[in-house]
Design an enzyme around this catalytic site. Structure first.
Site, mmCIF file in Angstrom:
data_model
loop_
_atom_site.group_PDB
_atom_site.id
_atom_site.type_symbol
_atom_site.label_atom_id
_atom_site.label_comp_id
_atom_site.label_asym_id
_atom_site.label_seq_id
_atom_site.Cartn_x
_atom_site.Cartn_y
_atom_site.Cartn_z
ATOM 1 C CG ASP A 82 -0.147 -0.022 2.556
ATOM 2 O OD1 ASP A 82 -0.727 0.409 3.574
ATOM 3 O OD2 ASP A 82 1.024 -0.458 2.575
ATOM 4 C CG ASP A 133 4.046 -0.041 1.399
ATOM 5 O OD1 ASP A 133 3.848 0.910 2.171
ATOM 6 O OD2 ASP A 133 3.522 -1.166 1.544
ATOM 7 C CG ASN A 184 0.427 3.383 4.234
ATOM 8 O OD1 ASN A 184 0.366 3.327 5.456
ATOM 9 N ND2 ASN A 184 1.343 2.733 3.539
ATOM 10 C CB THR A 219 4.811 -4.117 2.601
ATOM 11 O OG1 THR A 219 4.403 -3.666 1.291
ATOM 12 C CG2 THR A 219 6.052 -4.976 2.485
ATOM 13 C CG PHE A 239 -2.007 1.166 9.398
ATOM 14 C CD1 PHE A 239 -1.862 0.679 8.106
ATOM 15 C CD2 PHE A 239 -2.989 2.112 9.651
ATOM 16 C CE1 PHE A 239 -2.668 1.148 7.075
ATOM 17 C CE2 PHE A 239 -3.806 2.585 8.632
ATOM 18 C CZ PHE A 239 -3.645 2.092 7.341
ATOM 19 C CG ASN A 240 0.420 -3.052 7.200
ATOM 20 O OD1 ASN A 240 -0.133 -2.069 6.688
ATOM 21 N ND2 ASN A 240 1.700 -3.324 7.026
ATOM 22 C CG HIS A 287 7.284 0.223 9.573
ATOM 23 N ND1 HIS A 287 7.398 -0.048 10.929
ATOM 24 C CD2 HIS A 287 6.784 1.476 9.490
ATOM 25 C CE1 HIS A 287 6.988 0.992 11.623
ATOM 26 N NE2 HIS A 287 6.610 1.936 10.789
ATOM 27 C CG ASP A 288 6.199 -1.662 4.374
ATOM 28 O OD1 ASP A 288 5.536 -0.782 3.818
ATOM 29 O OD2 ASP A 288 5.787 -2.300 5.370
HETATM 30 O O1 RIB Z 1 2.532 -0.087 10.654
HETATM 31 C C1 RIB Z 1 3.421 0.136 9.593
HETATM 32 C C2 RIB Z 1 2.852 -0.402 8.315
HETATM 33 O O2 RIB Z 1 1.637 0.268 8.004
HETATM 34 C C3 RIB Z 1 3.769 -0.158 7.110
HETATM 35 O O3 RIB Z 1 3.580 -1.188 6.185
HETATM 36 C C4 RIB Z 1 3.252 1.126 6.543
HETATM 37 O O4 RIB Z 1 3.518 1.253 5.143
HETATM 38 C C5 RIB Z 1 1.781 0.972 6.771
HETATM 39 O O5 RIB Z 1 1.259 0.186 5.706
HETATM 40 CA CA CA Z 2 2.934 -0.650 3.888
#
Ligand code: RIB
Ligand code: CA
Length: 315
Positions: A16, A21, A45, A129, A170-171, A244-245
């Protein structure tokens, strides 16, 4: 006698974009160890239209010709959430974003994933991701593909605190039911939660290393990360964003940079304060089957060195 290089690993990158990403996609597309079968996009996102537009922009910036399919624009059951507060209205605020000259291929991401896994039984790694909606749709649409997937590697969840609620990352929160489908599918699953991605902070010296590449991609990554840092500075007081990703792709390239162990992990599907939490049995108190390889540590310097080296391969 020279040992032949292993055949490139077929992967599909589902995400996303999203600042992190985008860098994850660029890392994979620059790495000859992969045969990137395609990119697939999902809401997260920001809405699907913008995550897809951002993925198209990244594809063109990479100069690599791979198919791109748009997928789910909402979660399976939950109410849709988004993270403009972190990524900006475009989902990739910061750098100048050119208008893509080529659109996505016709067809849904879940169908593309299904077709590719059936065509390459046991070979395809799904690197996710964002919310796991596209993978869950594929697994429900075509249950026959689940035993044919080589692996799922996902940035999401956490073995401790959340970043969207006190309990949920979040994901995972964006589509907990989709995550539940993947986590209970039996597919070989490796999870990169906040517990490890918060160890990979893109502080100013690391951002400068991208800028010092002196290339369009290096500058693009540096400006992305400078914008991405703003939220983390305000929220956590850090001097950079948690990258993160890209740890998912980096682990496939250099697993020795990471520490992991198997754990039993389930999703909290309630509507309470822990909704969307990945409940990791860190101390194996349940004795339940360990369905997830949970990554717990990263050599952050080694990770960023790999990222800079690979992004440095773009001219
Ligand atoms: O919590 C972080 C994740 O949520 C990452 O993948 C960021 O791109 C969002 O998608
Ligand atoms: Ca992401």
């Amino acid at each position: 006698m020279t040992v032949p290089a292993p055949a490139p690993r077929p992967v599909i990158l589902d995400g996303d974009p999203g600042h992190d990403d985008a860098i994850s996609f660029l890392l994979a597309l620059a790495s000859p160890e992969f045969r990137v079968l395609g990119l697939t996009t999902v809401f997260g996102n920001v809405g699907l239209e913008r995550t897809t537009r951002n993925a198209l922009i990244v594809r063109e910036l990479s100069g690599v010709d791979v198919p791109l399919y748009a997928g789910a624009d909402c979660p399976l059951v939950a109410r849709r959430i988004s993270a403009e507060a972190v990524h900006g209205k475009s989902g990739m605020d910061g750098p100048e974003l050119p208008t893509p000259t080529r659109g996505a291929e016709a067809g849904h991401a879940a169908r593309f994933i299904t077709q590719q896994v059936r065509a390459r039984p046991g070979e395809v790694t799904l690197v996710a991701t964002g919310p796991l909606t596209n993978l869950a749709l594929a697994f429900r649409f075509a249950p026959d593909i689940v035993p044919l997937v080589r692996a799922v590697v996902w940035m999401g969840g956490s073995t401790d605190t959340g970043n969207w609620t006190p309990a949920a990352e979040f994901n995972a929160l964006a589509d907990p039911h989709a995550a539940h489908i993947v986590f209970t599918s039996g597919v070989p699953l490796t999870m990169f939660g906040l517990n490890v991605t918060h160890q990979a902070i893109a502080h100013p010296a690391r951002v400068q290393a991208f800028r010092d590449l002196g290339t369009r991609v290096g500058e693009f990554a540096a400006v992305l990360l400078e914008f991405f840092a703003e939220h983390h500075r305000e929220r956590y007081g850090w001097d950079g964003g948690a990258l993160h990703d890209p740890v998912t792709v980096a682990w496939l390239l250099r697993p020795e940079l990471f520490v992991s162990r198997p754990m039993h992990v389930i999703l909290d599907l309630t509507n309470g304060p822990c909704a969307g939490r990945t409940v990791a049995d860190v101390w194996n108190v349940t004795g339940q089957p360990k369905n997830v390889e949970v990554v717990t540590g990263v050599d952050a310097d080694g990770f960023f060195a790999l990222l800079v080296e690979r992004l440095g391969r773009y001219s």
